[in-house]
Design a protein around this motif. Structure first.
Motif, mmCIF file in Angstrom:
data_model
loop_
_atom_site.group_PDB
_atom_site.id
_atom_site.type_symbol
_atom_site.label_atom_id
_atom_site.label_comp_id
_atom_site.label_asym_id
_atom_site.label_seq_id
_atom_site.Cartn_x
_atom_site.Cartn_y
_atom_site.Cartn_z
ATOM 1 N N ARG A 157 -2.428 2.555 -1.952
ATOM 2 C CA ARG A 157 -0.864 2.879 -2.343
ATOM 3 C C ARG A 157 0.153 2.002 -2.038
ATOM 4 O O ARG A 157 1.075 2.122 -1.487
ATOM 5 C CB ARG A 157 -0.608 4.192 -1.654
ATOM 6 N N THR A 158 -0.051 0.741 -2.524
ATOM 7 C CA THR A 158 0.719 -0.142 -2.438
ATOM 8 C C THR A 158 1.035 -1.081 -3.702
ATOM 9 O O THR A 158 0.216 -1.075 -4.644
ATOM 10 C CB THR A 158 0.196 -1.542 -1.221
ATOM 11 N N PRO A 173 4.951 -0.243 0.344
ATOM 12 C CA PRO A 173 4.143 0.916 0.109
ATOM 13 C C PRO A 173 4.948 1.657 -0.842
ATOM 14 O O PRO A 173 6.041 1.406 -1.406
ATOM 15 C CB PRO A 173 4.322 1.934 1.645
ATOM 16 N N ASN A 175 6.199 5.188 -3.040
ATOM 17 C CA ASN A 175 6.649 6.204 -2.725
ATOM 18 C C ASN A 175 6.855 7.054 -4.175
ATOM 19 O O ASN A 175 8.050 6.996 -4.925
ATOM 20 C CB ASN A 175 8.048 6.190 -2.189
ATOM 21 N N CYS A 176 5.584 7.825 -4.629
ATOM 22 C CA CYS A 176 5.548 8.208 -5.581
ATOM 23 C C CYS A 176 6.171 9.541 -6.216
ATOM 24 O O CYS A 176 6.061 10.370 -5.403
ATOM 25 C CB CYS A 176 3.971 8.326 -6.226
ATOM 26 N N LYS A 207 14.346 10.228 -6.433
ATOM 27 C CA LYS A 207 13.225 9.783 -5.490
ATOM 28 C C LYS A 207 12.876 11.029 -4.433
ATOM 29 O O LYS A 207 11.794 10.865 -3.961
ATOM 30 C CB LYS A 207 13.306 8.580 -4.929
ATOM 31 N N ASP A 208 13.497 11.716 -4.088
ATOM 32 C CA ASP A 208 13.616 12.972 -3.016
ATOM 33 C C ASP A 208 12.630 13.940 -3.855
ATOM 34 O O ASP A 208 12.382 14.692 -2.864
ATOM 35 C CB ASP A 208 14.622 13.350 -2.377
ATOM 36 N N ALA A 210 9.729 14.058 -4.468
ATOM 37 C CA ALA A 210 8.426 13.588 -4.255
ATOM 38 C C ALA A 210 7.583 15.179 -3.853
ATOM 39 O O ALA A 210 7.879 16.134 -3.958
ATOM 40 C CB ALA A 210 8.355 12.867 -3.232
ATOM 41 N N ALA A 234 8.169 3.321 -7.099
ATOM 42 C CA ALA A 234 8.847 3.221 -6.003
ATOM 43 C C ALA A 234 10.282 3.121 -6.799
ATOM 44 O O ALA A 234 10.324 2.687 -7.882
ATOM 45 C CB ALA A 234 8.748 1.966 -5.289
#
Length: 281
Positions: A157-158, A173, A175-176, A207-208, A210, A234
């Motif tokens: 997951r990078t 990393p 952040n999906c 992005k929050d 998630a 990301a």
């Protein structure tokens, strides 16, 4: 809830390209409280070399039907960013999987969407800079538009940028999350572009939102008609260059109908208005 998960894979018949509309037919139907798996695809038409990257057959078939070629190129394009018809003739650039109808959802109800997971399933993503668009598109340093394809290590997951490290680029990393989520808009709005968000949801790019978050959408049509797409591996606080690390993702969502006039436990709440899309997490 039926207790059985429903899986929807992307295909020309199970996605909608670039828009949201109450006219799109359901590609699957679930009961309130069921979990749906949505497999989504992402790629810039004409911008991902098929000989260099593993472009999923699902995305190739969608491009072939919408754009006329498996790599997404269109006849008459000067290059991959200057085509006579933007977005292969669609109202916007995003590909959403769905819509999924939910039994019992009626206009005035609320659809509670629990985001259970968001995982990449291809080993690349992409980012684009366009002249005159976003903060970077107005800077002379970025006068030449371009698309960068970014390798993704699905197991770790990078992702790895193509610059900034002697070992082959900076690794960071993921952040999906899904940039696009929503329900069918009000029927009188017709087909609207996926570029702008609205009361139906759409291009939220938050992005929050998630896994672990919950989103509430006001239902505009019978079945609610939930879709998701625009996977982001990301992103910062918004899309600085109008794109994030765009990638194909698999998500799990629990869809629950909250009836008008009742709270989440089913008790009457006196008709309190829950209009619009409310975010929690």
């Amino acid at each position: 809830a039926s207790g059985a998960d429903v899986v929807v894979r992307p295909s020309p018949e199970t996605v909608h390209f670039g828009g949201w509309s109450a006219r799109y037919p359901a590609v699957a139907t679930v009961n309130s409280g069921d979990v749906v798996h949505l497999w989504t695809v992402s790629g810039e038409p004409g911008g991902i070399p098929l000989d260099a990257w593993n472009v999923p057959r699902e995305l190739r078939s969608i491009w072939a039907k919408r754009c006329g070629a498996e790599d997404g190129t269109q006849p008459g394009c000067l290059d991959k960013t200057h085509c006579p018809v933007p977005h292969c003739g669609a109202p916007g650039p995003h590909v959403m999987t769905g819509p999924v109808a939910v039994h019992g959802a009626e206009p005035g109800d609320v659809l509670k969407v629990e985001i259970l997971s968001a995982d990449p399933w291809v080993d690349w993503g992409w980012n684009a800079i366009r002249r005159g668009k976003g903060a970077l598109g107005h800077l002379p340093e970025f006068d030449e538009p371009g698309t960068i394809v970014i390798p993704i290590d699905v197991a770790k997951r990078t992702a790895r940028m193509p610059w900034g490290d002697a070992k082959g680029g900076v690794e960071f990393p993921l952040n999906c999350f899904f940039g696009q989520m929503g329900v069918a808009p009000a029927p009188n709005l017709g087909e609207i572009t996926s570029i702008r968000p609205g009361p139906h949801g759409g291009n939220l790019d938050n992005k929050d939102l998630a896994p672990g978050s919950v989103v509430y959408f006001k239902v505009n049509v019978p079945g609610a008609m939930f879709s998701a797409g625009d996977g982001h591996g990301a992103q910062g606080d918004g899309e600085f260059c109008v794109t994030a690390l765009e990638t194909s993702m698999h998500g799990r969502f629990r869809l629950t109908v909250l009836k008008a006039g009742a709270d989440e436990g089913g008790a009457d709440r006196g008709g309190a208005d829950r209009g619009g899309a409310d975010r929690g997490g």
